[in-house]
Design a protein around this motif. Structure first.
Motif, PDB file in Angstrom:
ATOM      1  N   ILE A 325       0.499  -0.929   0.207  1.00 17.64           N
ATOM      2  CA  ILE A 325       0.313  -0.369   0.096  1.00 17.64           C
ATOM      3  C   ILE A 325       1.226   1.566   0.235  1.00 17.64           C
ATOM      4  O   ILE A 325       0.465   1.885  -0.515  1.00 17.64           O
ATOM      5  CB  ILE A 325      -1.468  -0.006   1.019  1.00 17.64           C
ATOM      6  CG1 ILE A 325      -2.148   1.256   0.755  1.00 17.64           C
ATOM      7  CG2 ILE A 325      -0.594  -0.073   2.560  1.00 17.64           C
ATOM      8  CD1 ILE A 325      -3.153   1.092   1.594  1.00 17.64           C
ATOM      9  N   GLY A 326       1.640   1.380   0.489  1.00 19.65           N
ATOM     10  CA  GLY A 326       2.216   2.253   0.436  1.00 19.65           C
ATOM     11  C   GLY A 326       3.543   2.501  -0.713  1.00 19.65           C
ATOM     12  O   GLY A 326       2.927   3.926  -1.266  1.00 19.65           O
ATOM     13  N   THR A 328       2.043   2.159  -3.790  1.00 24.68           N
ATOM     14  CA  THR A 328       0.918   1.800  -4.657  1.00 24.68           C
ATOM     15  C   THR A 328       0.592   3.554  -4.062  1.00 24.68           C
ATOM     16  O   THR A 328       0.302   4.330  -5.305  1.00 24.68           O
ATOM     17  CB  THR A 328       0.041   0.837  -4.266  1.00 24.68           C
ATOM     18  OG1 THR A 328       0.276  -0.359  -4.345  1.00 24.68           O
ATOM     19  CG2 THR A 328      -1.430   1.351  -5.093  1.00 24.68           C
ATOM     20  N   GLN A 329       0.476   4.460  -3.100  1.00 26.53           N
ATOM     21  CA  GLN A 329       0.086   5.587  -2.449  1.00 26.53           C
ATOM     22  C   GLN A 329       0.891   6.066  -3.123  1.00 26.53           C
ATOM     23  O   GLN A 329       0.548   7.454  -4.084  1.00 26.53           O
ATOM     24  CB  GLN A 329      -0.090   5.550  -1.237  1.00 26.53           C
ATOM     25  CG  GLN A 329      -1.091   4.791  -0.417  1.00 26.53           C
ATOM     26  CD  GLN A 329      -1.694   4.969   0.896  1.00 26.53           C
ATOM     27  OE1 GLN A 329      -0.596   5.256   2.064  1.00 26.53           O
ATOM     28  NE2 GLN A 329      -2.980   4.897   1.307  1.00 26.53           N
ATOM     29  N   THR A 330       2.105   6.172  -2.954  1.00 31.88           N
ATOM     30  CA  THR A 330       3.265   7.001  -3.613  1.00 31.88           C
ATOM     31  C   THR A 330       3.284   7.473  -5.515  1.00 31.88           C
ATOM     32  O   THR A 330       3.049   8.075  -5.488  1.00 31.88           O
ATOM     33  CB  THR A 330       4.926   6.605  -2.952  1.00 31.88           C
ATOM     34  OG1 THR A 330       4.346   6.895  -1.665  1.00 31.88           O
ATOM     35  CG2 THR A 330       5.971   7.199  -3.446  1.00 31.88           C
ATOM     36  N   THR A 332       1.210   6.313  -7.224  1.00 33.89           N
ATOM     37  CA  THR A 332      -0.310   7.213  -8.151  1.00 33.89           C
ATOM     38  C   THR A 332      -0.180   8.603  -7.854  1.00 33.89           C
ATOM     39  O   THR A 332      -0.493   8.437  -8.672  1.00 33.89           O
ATOM     40  CB  THR A 332      -1.386   5.459  -7.193  1.00 33.89           C
ATOM     41  OG1 THR A 332      -1.612   5.182  -6.747  1.00 33.89           O
ATOM     42  CG2 THR A 332      -2.855   6.788  -8.421  1.00 33.89           C
ATOM     43  N   VAL A 333       0.070   9.061  -6.895  1.00 33.23           N
ATOM     44  CA  VAL A 333       0.476   9.941  -6.878  1.00 33.23           C
ATOM     45  C   VAL A 333       1.435  10.572  -7.690  1.00 33.23           C
ATOM     46  O   VAL A 333       1.050  11.936  -8.504  1.00 33.23           O
ATOM     47  CB  VAL A 333       0.195  10.881  -5.019  1.00 33.23           C
ATOM     48  CG1 VAL A 333       0.327  13.169  -5.460  1.00 33.23           C
ATOM     49  CG2 VAL A 333      -1.125  10.469  -4.361  1.00 33.23           C
ATOM     50  N   VAL A 351       9.462  15.867  -3.883  1.00 34.75           N
ATOM     51  CA  VAL A 351       8.018  15.416  -3.110  1.00 34.75           C
ATOM     52  C   VAL A 351       8.506  14.277  -2.410  1.00 34.75           C
ATOM     53  O   VAL A 351       8.556  13.097  -2.009  1.00 34.75           O
ATOM     54  CB  VAL A 351       7.805  14.818  -4.606  1.00 34.75           C
ATOM     55  CG1 VAL A 351       6.716  13.950  -4.393  1.00 34.75           C
ATOM     56  CG2 VAL A 351       7.382  16.135  -5.209  1.00 34.75           C
ATOM     57  N   GLU A 355       7.185  12.415   0.623  1.00 33.20           N
ATOM     58  CA  GLU A 355       7.218  11.061   0.559  1.00 33.20           C
ATOM     59  C   GLU A 355       8.026  10.116   1.433  1.00 33.20           C
ATOM     60  O   GLU A 355       7.537   8.709   2.589  1.00 33.20           O
ATOM     61  CB  GLU A 355       7.325  10.226  -0.427  1.00 33.20           C
ATOM     62  CG  GLU A 355       6.112  10.431  -2.064  1.00 33.20           C
ATOM     63  CD  GLU A 355       5.269  10.443  -1.048  1.00 33.20           C
ATOM     64  OE1 GLU A 355       4.424   9.547  -0.338  1.00 33.20           O
ATOM     65  OE2 GLU A 355       3.774  10.913  -1.865  1.00 33.20           O
ATOM     66  N   LEU A 358       6.556  10.832   5.159  1.00 33.22           N
ATOM     67  CA  LEU A 358       4.727  10.406   5.625  1.00 33.22           C
ATOM     68  C   LEU A 358       5.050   8.420   5.645  1.00 33.22           C
ATOM     69  O   LEU A 358       4.854   8.034   6.765  1.00 33.22           O
ATOM     70  CB  LEU A 358       4.097  10.212   3.849  1.00 33.22           C
ATOM     71  CG  LEU A 358       3.068  11.990   3.809  1.00 33.22           C
ATOM     72  CD1 LEU A 358       2.988  11.811   2.638  1.00 33.22           C
ATOM     73  CD2 LEU A 358       2.527  11.649   4.955  1.00 33.22           C
TER      74      LEU A 358
ATOM     75  N   VAL B 264      -5.682   6.774  -1.835  1.00 32.54           N
ATOM     76  CA  VAL B 264      -5.060   8.272  -1.757  1.00 32.54           C
ATOM     77  C   VAL B 264      -5.605   9.142  -1.880  1.00 32.54           C
ATOM     78  O   VAL B 264      -7.237   9.034  -2.529  1.00 32.54           O
ATOM     79  CB  VAL B 264      -3.796   8.784  -2.476  1.00 32.54           C
ATOM     80  CG1 VAL B 264      -3.393   9.822  -2.690  1.00 32.54           C
ATOM     81  CG2 VAL B 264      -2.962   7.247  -2.957  1.00 32.54           C
ATOM     82  N   ARG B 285      -3.563   2.863   5.809  1.00 36.44           N
ATOM     83  CA  ARG B 285      -3.162   2.245   5.645  1.00 36.44           C
ATOM     84  C   ARG B 285      -3.105   1.701   7.389  1.00 36.44           C
ATOM     85  O   ARG B 285      -2.931   0.660   7.016  1.00 36.44           O
ATOM     86  CB  ARG B 285      -0.851   3.179   5.755  1.00 36.44           C
ATOM     87  CG  ARG B 285      -0.424   3.885   4.428  1.00 36.44           C
ATOM     88  CD  ARG B 285       1.155   4.413   4.653  1.00 36.44           C
ATOM     89  NE  ARG B 285       1.242   4.747   3.737  1.00 36.44           N
ATOM     90  CZ  ARG B 285       2.205   5.458   3.499  1.00 36.44           C
ATOM     91  NH1 ARG B 285       3.402   5.635   3.949  1.00 36.44           N
ATOM     92  NH2 ARG B 285       2.220   5.812   2.071  1.00 36.44           N
TER      93      ARG B 285
END
Lengths: 448, 448
Positions: A325-326, A328-330, A332-333, A351, A355, A358, B264, B285
């Motif tokens: 998930i980490g 994918t989130q990063t 994707t943005v 950026v 990240e 985060l 996100v 998360r």
């Protein structure tokens, strides 16, 4: 959508009752977009039946709205002469869209049957590369010489009497170079004797014919254009692209980004026949199988530890899943930022810092909670600590990989959306397995 | 993008050299979109410095292009009187976008400082719900009474002398009901004595003020509109939405879909301050942590089997990973189909059949290959068989879940993009773990 659903129901009713005339009346007052939506839910025989009831103009408009595979089936079910008569009445850029979907042989046959002038226009457009400005442009613009007056320009517009005159009058010089535009409302507001030169806008955004359609869309959005003139290398006016076509491009490109991120062909739609999409789906599933086997081989390195302590196998997928998930989130943005032109070279380090911040904050929070859960579950404080640390480490890796891989792909001119979950997530998975199982193996004597 | 990068470099150079006049000249000839792109890469003090060199008109245009958090910082750094002077010169719908980003108190203070007429107009627009047609509309349209002639209409356009006259003349009756439109090119081509009634288009697509912006965008795309009239419940004309605003909406909605699928926030951008996005990232998360722990507890049920046969732990994540890509591929195409209005109730069963067909074919192909790899690696044919069967089963589950969950969410009016990888993928993971470990446990005596 409701309009199309209502139309579909009405069509089915009239088809069932065999009332051809009522059906014709119904179709006549319907919008082509709704007719094409309704057609896709009918069996082919009914599609052909309904399609033949349309006026030639409407038939053309419907054709250019249909999904690719439905279009193909329908055109094949119709007579070639019939198709070419319909295409003759469509704007050339729409004909190109239709012809482009057909196999070369069928396309040639249909083009041969069309009026020569139209057919040549279409073939000229077909010479521009796929997904370029040249393919999208229409030649139905109105241009006047820069020496004209407002009265002459208005007279010119009247004579050309095009159904859809566009929103701008284009101004060209003796050699057909684009030198300006006049929005129609300026023309209306001006005194008839005014020279066009006095009211034209000089600073006009234009694109050359081989510009990628994505760049055209970006230009339109950036500068709020409603029509984009297309020019050749010598700045001669070739045609114009309307904002409707650009909106279609924006949708196409967004769909491409969304679907490629998930390892699906950029142009797949829900109703595509499964055989047509099998190849792409299978390809990515095999790639995923390959990366998963790779991840498994990392686990294989620690089989001894797992045999000694089966609990490791229970917690191991949690670390990998969090890495997933980490990443994918990063990613994707970042991929979206690249598509929107916001992820420029100048901001990569900002950026990256965002990240990482985060990753550390959420990694610490998640790691703490996970360590707590593990302790309550298994009662082993050292194992819980190892788990928490491995999770934090994996989140940091996810941040780095999720930011840098799309940027690197973009640099090498590969679509960053290909940095799909599949590949980079596996990378993080492997790091997750490795850090957790590795740490646990180092401390195995204290864990048993 | 190059234009903005060039501008940024030039601004930095002139700022460094302290050449204020050259900088002003540079800004004067630049496009607002490029200036706002350049601003976001400068420190706040420089942003303020550059911003104060802009003409009032340009400053307004730049404000309405800035990212939310940059806008907020900049407005706070400026004087309130200064901001209100700039807002006064902007179209009301753009003022709304800016004011909407400010905390209530600051917004009120700035609105109080503005001219009363403008301030009231803005407050009226602010009363429409967020993301509705009312918020997007501009009141700068031109309308004539249905009894007018072409000559009178042209005279009316001349007098209103708006910078941007739009592309249509709106026709209203005595009670301000929208009764038709006249594209400007028709007005130009018509004889001055013609009554407007004779050339107007009656069948006009319009939206009521509280229509969701996503529906407006869909209408524009569907019917190829360039301007959408907004009416009240009694069909009185209130304003118009331009296609530029619709393009922004399309981008916003696409970004939302892409990012929500990945867990996100729909409006996060690459340069958002990390503190601002922490909440949403952390939430997902933690949800992922919860579902991963759930999946782990399923593995926990089979700890005995794993202790007996550690090889199971090695292969287990492969099945889960394949379930993950299967679900992601299917759900992504379905979510996009819903967003594009293609996934109607009538086609759900067709899509389900397509996905099942793909699950069985790719599941069989992948399962066979995986069984082969496992056999070569560990030399246990029964384990390989179990692995292949579990994979096939998991792919079928992935197809069902990936198709039905987004459709069900849509039915309950929840954004289907929330059916993000996180939740439904875990479901498939659990099924994958369960089927592989369960089958293996049933046959454990033959596997040892």
């Amino acid at each position: 959508m409701d309009e199309a659903a209502r139309l579909l129901e009405a069509i089915r009713e009239q088809l069932g009752a065999g009332r051809v005339e009522r059906l014709s009346g119904l179709l006549e007052s319907a919008h082509a977009a709704d007719i094409s939506s309704a057609l896709r839910e009918l069996p082919l025989a009914d599609q052909v039946h309904v399609f033949r009831l349309l006026s030639a103009d409407q038939a053309g408009a419907v054709l250019s709205e249909l999904d690719d595979h439905i279009l193909l089936d329908l055109v094949r079910a119709l007579d070639e002469h019939e198709v070419s008569r319909i295409l003759e009445r469509m704007p050339s850029d729409h004909v190109v869209e239709v012809v482009d979907e057909l196999p070369k042989e069928e396309a040639d046959k249909i083009l041969d049957l069309m009026e020569e002038e139209k057919s040549e226009e279409v073939q000229e457009l077909l010479e521009y590369g796929e997904n370029t400005a040249g393919r999208l442009m229409s030649r139905d613009y109105i241009a006047v010489d820069e020496g004209a007056t407002v009265a002459q320009a208005i007279e010119h517009i009247r004579k050309s009497a095009r159904g859809d005159g566009g929103f701008h009058l284009y101004v060209i010089d003796d050699h057909e170079h684009l030198v300006g535009i006049v929005p129609l409302h300026r023309l209306l507001a001006a005194d008839p004797a005014t020279p066009i030169r006095a009211i034209r806008i000089d600073d006009v955004q234009s694109v050359v014919a081989d510009t990628d359609q994505e760049d055209v869309a970006r230009l339109v959005q950036r500068y709020d254009l409603v029509q984009v003139p297309v020019v050749d290398a010598g700045h001669r006016l070739l045609g114009t692209i309307s904002v409707e076509d650009v909106i279609d491009v924006i949708h196409e490109e967004a769909t491409e980004d969304i679907q490629r991120l998930a390892g699906v062909a950029g142009d797949e739609t829900v109703l595509d026949p499964p055989q047509a999409v099998l190849g792409k789906r299978l390809l990515w599933r095999f790639i995923n199988l390959g990366t998963a086997v790779l991840a498994a081989s990392v686990i294989g390195l620690f089989e001894e530890s797992i045999r000694a302590l089966a609990t490791l196998a229970v917690f191991m997928p949690i670390v990998a899943s969090m890495g997933g998930i980490g990443t994918t989130q990063t990613a994707t943005v970042v991929v979206r930022g690249i598509a929107m032109g916001e992820m420029t070279a100048g901001v990569v380090s900002r950026v990256m810092r965002k990240e990482l911040w985060l990753a550390v904050t959420t990694g610490a929070a998640n790691g703490l909670v996970l360590a707590g859960i593990a302790y309550l579950w298994k009662g082993q404080w050292l194992l819980s600590l190892v788990l928490g640390v491995a999770l934090l480490f994996t989140m940091v890796v996810a941040a780095v990989v999720g930011t840098l891989v799309p940027v690197a792909l973009k640099t090498f001119r590969i679509d960053p959306a290909i940095a799909s979950s599949v590949i980079i997530t596996t990378f993080t998975d492997v790091c997750g397995f490795f850090s957790f199982l590795g740490l646990a193996t180092l401390m195995i004597r204290f864990l048993l």
